[in-house]
Design an enzyme around this catalytic site. Structure first.
Site, PDB file in Angstrom:
ATOM      1  N   ARG A   7     -47.225  11.433 -61.396  1.00 60.58           N
ATOM      2  CA  ARG A   7     -48.120  11.392 -62.593  1.00 60.58           C
ATOM      3  C   ARG A   7     -48.594   9.875 -62.951  1.00 60.58           C
ATOM      4  NH1 ARG A   7     -44.443  15.221 -63.242  1.00 60.58           N
ATOM      5  NH2 ARG A   7     -45.183  17.147 -64.109  1.00 60.58           N
ATOM      6  N   HIS A  11     -50.723  14.560 -59.412  1.00 62.82           N
ATOM      7  CA  HIS A  11     -51.123  14.903 -58.155  1.00 62.82           C
ATOM      8  C   HIS A  11     -52.641  14.654 -57.692  1.00 62.82           C
ATOM      9  CE1 HIS A  11     -46.853  15.883 -57.542  1.00 62.82           C
ATOM     10  NE2 HIS A  11     -47.129  16.924 -58.009  1.00 62.82           N
ATOM     11  N   HIS A  15     -45.627  18.942 -50.703  1.00 63.17           N
ATOM     12  CA  HIS A  15     -45.000  19.593 -51.785  1.00 63.17           C
ATOM     13  C   HIS A  15     -44.541  20.775 -51.521  1.00 63.17           C
ATOM     14  CE1 HIS A  15     -44.046  20.781 -55.874  1.00 63.17           C
ATOM     15  NE2 HIS A  15     -44.901  19.643 -56.464  1.00 63.17           N
ATOM     16  N   ASP A  67     -36.718  17.537 -62.456  1.00 65.98           N
ATOM     17  CA  ASP A  67     -37.815  16.993 -62.081  1.00 65.98           C
ATOM     18  C   ASP A  67     -37.813  15.794 -62.366  1.00 65.98           C
ATOM     19  OD1 ASP A  67     -40.490  17.157 -61.271  1.00 65.98           O
ATOM     20  OD2 ASP A  67     -41.324  18.381 -62.758  1.00 65.98           O
ATOM     21  N   GLU A 112     -39.843  15.458 -52.604  1.00 64.08           N
ATOM     22  CA  GLU A 112     -40.996  14.925 -52.451  1.00 64.08           C
ATOM     23  C   GLU A 112     -40.917  13.435 -52.259  1.00 64.08           C
ATOM     24  OE1 GLU A 112     -43.648  16.107 -55.767  1.00 64.08           O
ATOM     25  OE2 GLU A 112     -41.950  17.528 -56.149  1.00 64.08           O
TER      26      GLU A 112
END
Length: 323
Positions: free
Chosen positions: A78, A103, A173, A230, A288
């Site tokens: 982000r 992304h 991803h 996350d 990631e």
């Protein structure tokens, strides 16, 4: 080997490349640079697919949001407020995650058809992102090379060059499920990260690099991933010229082990709590490798600036074994 698997509405052809070496099979699509499947043996020698994906192109077109197996750019994760300032000029990006950019925007690299050419034990994908695409400055030439090494490890090498100062942060991803089905919440993760970047309700970092000691973010010793993550972890090694091992994911059920080595300073752990149909929450674990979220607005974070004459380089290696 490559084969035609479909076309987009604009007539663009999509091919699938199959790599095989040392008992590992990997299939990669030119649409989004997607890792469609990775087939490796379990502790009993039975081969199985260990990544989330769809059997055909249509699935990816119908369900773009999970970014299953895709190459992400030109900025992974982000950027707050979908804007940043660079060299005294403010650039407005296309917001696609509330007020923020996620992304690379609504049409990031995950939704592009890449050109492809064979290389030894792999495939090299290339594309050009024009100046101003999704609001980013600079004409960006990108190359991503997937190869299998002599041990069957999957190597992803990224390169980029720009025509104007810009920000670049590329990743893949893929969601891993080493059991091949069901939930991945029972997988055990070890992560060489003593700090993480706390974030607000929109998953934008506050700027703090917080100690993981005594928190649910402490994976320095292997434990179950569970769900509810996350988050970006600050890898102890920092930015390195060559990949260094930073993570190990283990599935007690199948005995499969995934190791991750990277040149990057951060890793986003996403336990797929919001992955959506046709998958159940927690069906996979995304690891990631990346620079930190919102780095363009955080000068205290490792820089993601790329200037003309420089070459962006990053490499991540996924290794496979059994226990």
């Amino acid at each position: 080997m490559n084969e035609l698997i479909g076309t987009l509405s604009d007539g663009a052809a999509v091919h699938r490349w199959t790599l095989r070496r040392a008992g590992v099979r990997v299939r990669i699509l030119t649409y989004g640079g997607i890792v469609q499947d990775v087939e490796v043996p379990d502790r009993d020698g039975r081969a199985g697919n260990v990544v989330l994906g769809f059997s055909g192109l249509d699935g990816y077109l119908r369900h773009p949001e999970p970014f299953l197996g895709a190459l992400i750019g030109r900025y992974a994760n982000r950027i707050a407020g979908a804007r940043f300032a660079l060299d005294g000029r403010t650039y407005a990006l296309e917001p696609n995650n509330g007020p923020n950019s996620l992304h690379g925007g609504a049409r990031g690299f995950d939704k592009r058809v890449w050109d492809a050419e064979p290389v030894e034990h792999g495939v090299r994908l290339t594309l050009v992102a024009g100046h101003g695409e999704e609001g980013f400055p600079g004409r960006l030439e990108v190359a991503v090379t997937y190869t299998l090494d002599e041990r069957g490890a999957l190597r992803i090498a990224y390169e980029a060059a720009t025509g104007a100062p810009t920000h670049v942060n590329l990743t893949n991803h893929t969601y891993w499920n080493l059991s091949g089905s069901g939930s991945a919440a029972g997988h055990e993760l070890r992560l060489a990260a003593s700090r993480y970047t706390p974030s607000d309700a929109d998953l934008i970092p506050t700027g703090e690099l917080a100690d993981v000691s005594g928190t649910r973010f402490d994976f320095r010793e292997a434990r179950r991933t569970g769900t509810g993550y996350d988050d970006n972890f600050v890898l102890d090694k920092g930015v390195t010229r060559t990949p260094e091992e930073v993570a190990e994911l283990y599935d007690p059920e199948s005995g499969r082990v995934l190791t991750v080595a990277t040149t990057e300073p951060g890793m986003q752990l996403y336990t797929a709590d919001h992955i959506g149909e046709p998958f159940l929450p927690g069906a996979g674990v995304a690891l990631e490798t990346q620079h930190f979220p919102d780095s363009p607005n955080r000068p205290e974070f490792p820089s993601t600036v790329l200037r003309p004459g420089e070459v962006y380089r990053s490499e991540t290696v996924y290794g496979f074994s059994v226990r």
